[in-house]
Enzyme design. Structure first.
Site, PDB file in Angstrom:
ATOM      1  N   ARG A   1       0.802  -1.214   0.000  1.00 31.35           N
ATOM      2  CA  ARG A   1       0.000   0.000   0.000  1.00 31.35           C
ATOM      3  C   ARG A   1       0.843   1.276   0.000  1.00 31.35           C
ATOM      4  O   ARG A   1       0.572   2.198  -0.763  1.00 31.35           O
ATOM      5  CB  ARG A   1      -0.930   0.043   1.229  1.00 31.35           C
ATOM      6  CG  ARG A   1      -2.216  -0.718   1.060  1.00 31.35           C
ATOM      7  CD  ARG A   1      -2.676  -1.275   2.380  1.00 31.35           C
ATOM      8  NE  ARG A   1      -1.731  -2.295   2.801  1.00 31.35           N
ATOM      9  CZ  ARG A   1      -1.829  -3.567   2.456  1.00 31.35           C
ATOM     10  NH1 ARG A   1      -2.843  -3.993   1.775  1.00 31.35           N
ATOM     11  NH2 ARG A   1      -0.914  -4.445   2.818  1.00 31.35           N
ATOM     12  N   THR A   2       1.824   1.338   0.871  1.00 37.23           N
ATOM     13  CA  THR A   2       2.544   2.609   1.013  1.00 37.23           C
ATOM     14  C   THR A   2       3.317   2.915  -0.272  1.00 37.23           C
ATOM     15  O   THR A   2       3.226   4.009  -0.831  1.00 37.23           O
ATOM     16  CB  THR A   2       3.475   2.558   2.242  1.00 37.23           C
ATOM     17  OG1 THR A   2       2.688   2.160   3.362  1.00 37.23           O
ATOM     18  CG2 THR A   2       4.091   3.905   2.539  1.00 37.23           C
TER      19      THR A   2
ATOM     20  N   HIS B   1       5.381   5.895  11.447  1.00 40.74           N
ATOM     21  CA  HIS B   1       4.862   5.776  10.074  1.00 40.74           C
ATOM     22  C   HIS B   1       3.883   6.947   9.885  1.00 40.74           C
ATOM     23  O   HIS B   1       2.676   6.783   9.843  1.00 40.74           O
ATOM     24  CB  HIS B   1       4.156   4.418   9.938  1.00 40.74           C
ATOM     25  CG  HIS B   1       3.812   4.024   8.541  1.00 40.74           C
ATOM     26  ND1 HIS B   1       3.882   4.884   7.472  1.00 40.74           N
ATOM     27  CD2 HIS B   1       3.381   2.838   8.034  1.00 40.74           C
ATOM     28  CE1 HIS B   1       3.510   4.238   6.375  1.00 40.74           C
ATOM     29  NE2 HIS B   1       3.200   3.000   6.683  1.00 40.74           N
TER      30      HIS B   1
ATOM     31  N   LYS C   1      26.702  -4.547  -1.168  1.00 42.47           N
ATOM     32  CA  LYS C   1      28.173  -4.557  -1.334  1.00 42.47           C
ATOM     33  C   LYS C   1      28.832  -3.838  -0.165  1.00 42.47           C
ATOM     34  O   LYS C   1      30.018  -3.569  -0.191  1.00 42.47           O
ATOM     35  CB  LYS C   1      28.561  -3.845  -2.630  1.00 42.47           C
ATOM     36  CG  LYS C   1      27.984  -4.455  -3.882  1.00 42.47           C
ATOM     37  CD  LYS C   1      28.453  -3.633  -5.087  1.00 42.47           C
ATOM     38  CE  LYS C   1      27.671  -3.997  -6.332  1.00 42.47           C
ATOM     39  NZ  LYS C   1      27.901  -3.018  -7.413  1.00 42.47           N
TER      40      LYS C   1
HETATM   41  C1  NCD Z   1       1.898  -1.023   8.114  1.00 40.12           C
HETATM   42  C2  NCD Z   1       3.397  -0.887   8.203  1.00 40.12           C
HETATM   43  O1  NCD Z   1       4.132  -1.138   7.240  1.00 40.12           O
HETATM   44  O2  NCD Z   1       3.843  -0.506   9.269  1.00 40.12           O
HETATM   45  N1  NCD Z   1       1.450  -1.223   6.796  1.00 40.12           N
HETATM   46  C3  NCD Z   1       1.155  -0.131   6.007  1.00 40.12           C
HETATM   47  O3  NCD Z   1       2.011   0.699   5.729  1.00 40.12           O
HETATM   48  N2  NCD Z   1      -0.113   0.025   5.621  1.00 40.12           N
HETATM   49  C4  NCD Z   1       1.325  -1.997   9.079  1.00 40.12           C
HETATM   50  C5  NCD Z   1       1.918  -3.373   9.151  1.00 40.12           C
HETATM   51  O4  NCD Z   1       2.854  -3.724   8.450  1.00 40.12           O
HETATM   52  O5  NCD Z   1       1.406  -4.116   9.982  1.00 40.12           O
END
Ligand code: NCD
Length: 460
Positions: free
Chosen positions: A48-49, A126, A77
């Site tokens: 998703r991100t 995040h 490397k």
């Molecule tokens: C999350 C992450 O990568 O922290 N996913 C996301 O970006 N939607 C949540 C997860 O990995 O559980």
């Protein structure tokens, strides 16, 4: 943007407002970033991100370069993250980075010539997930003031939760924590809530929420009898009846589920999985949940049953879809394609920070997964000192805390146990802090003078 606190509350509102316009009139924003190139650097798996950042940039007419596989870069490397970032920053106008080390995005920002967006750094933060979470919540609630948000699951290692908590507190939401067993908020997050937001965290009871734990993986019944909540202001505590969480009949609230972050657990932790909150159709049939709508950053494992996907209260797929307009908006604002609102200019980010302290030869961060520990040759090892709720040094990269055992006064010649640290607020910037007597003595400090039983100074 490394942490959600890099944005002021009005800047967050700017991002959400512009995102709403972009969602409603997507075509009128096509081409606004046609001159721009974004580097998408993903050193950890992502659907998703990465996908929504790429989609967002392309919908604005910009282009994307980058990597989605750590093994395909020269880091295999032995190239440092600092050098990798230096190079990519000379190829693009904006950089998005996801990396398994806590503090990797901060380290990247120190070596990048272009703005850096943190797309997840280890279990730290995040912030862009938080922006789309807020966007989704705002669509539902209008305002977040006083609204109840139940955060479930791996609150210890889940970075989405850490960023979200700080933002929700700024918008005055009431947060209820329903952690997996042994997966409560880490100390550094708890202390930050207490010190920076001055909010107490209280254990509460709520029969409905306890039902979230009712079945563990082997199908046995589980009992977990405390859930924690943070009221938006201390006085709202009075609204809660002897620590029983009071929900108005039919009151709408959000249930935000998260997956167990197995990849960030030690082998001891993953060998002993305890009770974990799960949401399925039997939960949503309970009257307590009649007005609960369900969010999840995804991916899900087994904490969120597909049996509720078609339920009108489920919001997680819409939430993921909201990632595109929210990231379009953030990119456009960070590239200066649209101005920040008047209100947000001059507005500070999160709460004020303490004094900073950097004596790497005395104390370094001891988080083995901190970018400053792993790439210590390129990091500046600075800490921020906080006096409340206890004296602690917070690493400027991973934000984990170190509690010193000894301190010395400015220009002092002796060291003292940390329990003697002044109780009133002092300018901590010139104090010395030490993990042990050895490091204090190595800096030329003497043992504190001992006072004999008669009250006489016995000297050294
Ligand atoms: C999350 C992450 O990568 O922290 N996913 C996301 O970006 N939607 C949540 C997860 O990995 O559980």
């Amino acid at each position: 943007m490394i942490t959600i606190e890099d944005l002021s509350t009005s800047q967050i509102e700017d991002v959400l407002d512009l995102a709403q316009e972009m969602e409603q009139n997507r075509d009128s924003f096509r081409g606004v970033a046609s001159h721009a190139l974004m580097a998408n650097l993903f050193f950890e798996p992502s659907t998703r991100t990465r996908g929504s950042f790429e989609s967002a940039m392309k919908r604005l007419g910009g282009d994307v370069v980058g990597t989605s596989d750590a093994t395909s870069t020269s880091m295999t490397k032995g190239e440092s993250l600092a050098d990798t970032v230096r190079i990519w920053s000379s190829y693009a106008d904006l950089m998005v980075i996801r990396h398994p080390w806590e503090g990797a995005a901060r380290l990247a920002s120190e070596y990048s010539d272009v703005p850096v967006i943190n797309a997840g750094d280890g279990s730290h933060e995040h912030p862009t997930q938080t922006l789309l979470d807020l966007y989704t919540l705002r669509k539902e609630f209008g305002t977040l003031q006083g609204k109840k948000i139940v955060l479930c699951g791996d609150l210890k290692n889940g970075r989405t939760v850490h960023s979200l908590v700080y933002a929700l507190l700024r918008f005055g939401a009431v947060i209820i924590f329903v952690p997996g067993e042994g997966l409560g908020l880490p100390d550094h997050v708890l202390h930050k809530i207490e010190a920076d937001y001055q909010l107490p965290i209280q254990p509460i009871r709520h029969r409905g929420l306890e039902a979230l734990y009712s079945r563990n993986r082997s199908g046995e019944e589980e009992e977990v009898d405390v859930i924690y909540m943070t009221p938006s202001y201390p006085h709202t505590l009075t609204l809660f009846d002897s620590m029983d969480l009071h929900m108005e009949k039919g009151e709408s609230f959000a249930l935000y589920a998260t997956r167990r972050q197995g990849e960030r657990e030690s082998s001891v932790e993953s060998d002993r999985p305890g009770a974990y909150p799960r949401i399925d159709s039997s939960i949503l049939r309970m009257s307590d949940f009649s007005k609960a709508f369900v969010l999840h950053p995804l991916p899900r494992v087994d904490e969120l049953s597909p049996s509720i996907d078609a339920d009108p209260r489920s919001r997680y797929f819409q939430q993921a879809r909201n990632g595109v307009p929210v990231r379009m908006s953030l990119i456009a604002l960070m590239l200066g394609l649209y101005p920040w609102s008047k209100a947000s200019r001059g507005d500070e980010g999160g709460p004020p920070r303490g004094a900073s302290w950097d004596e790497p030869e005395v104390i370094v961060c001891d988080n083995p997964n901190c970018a400053a520990t792993i790439e210590s040759q390129n990091a500046s090892h600075s800490f921020t000192i906080y006096q409340r709720p206890l004296i602690r040094l917070v690493c400027s990269y991973c934000e984990r805390e170190t509690i010193p055992s000894y301190f010395s006064y400015p220009f002092g010649e002796v060291y003292h146990p940390i329990t003697d640290f002044p109780k009133e607020r002092v300018d901590t910037g010139r104090f010395g802090f030490y993990r042990d007597t050895g490091t204090a003595q190595a800096r030329g400090l003497r043992h504190p003078r001992r006072v004999t039983q008669e009250g006489q100074d016995a000297g050294e």
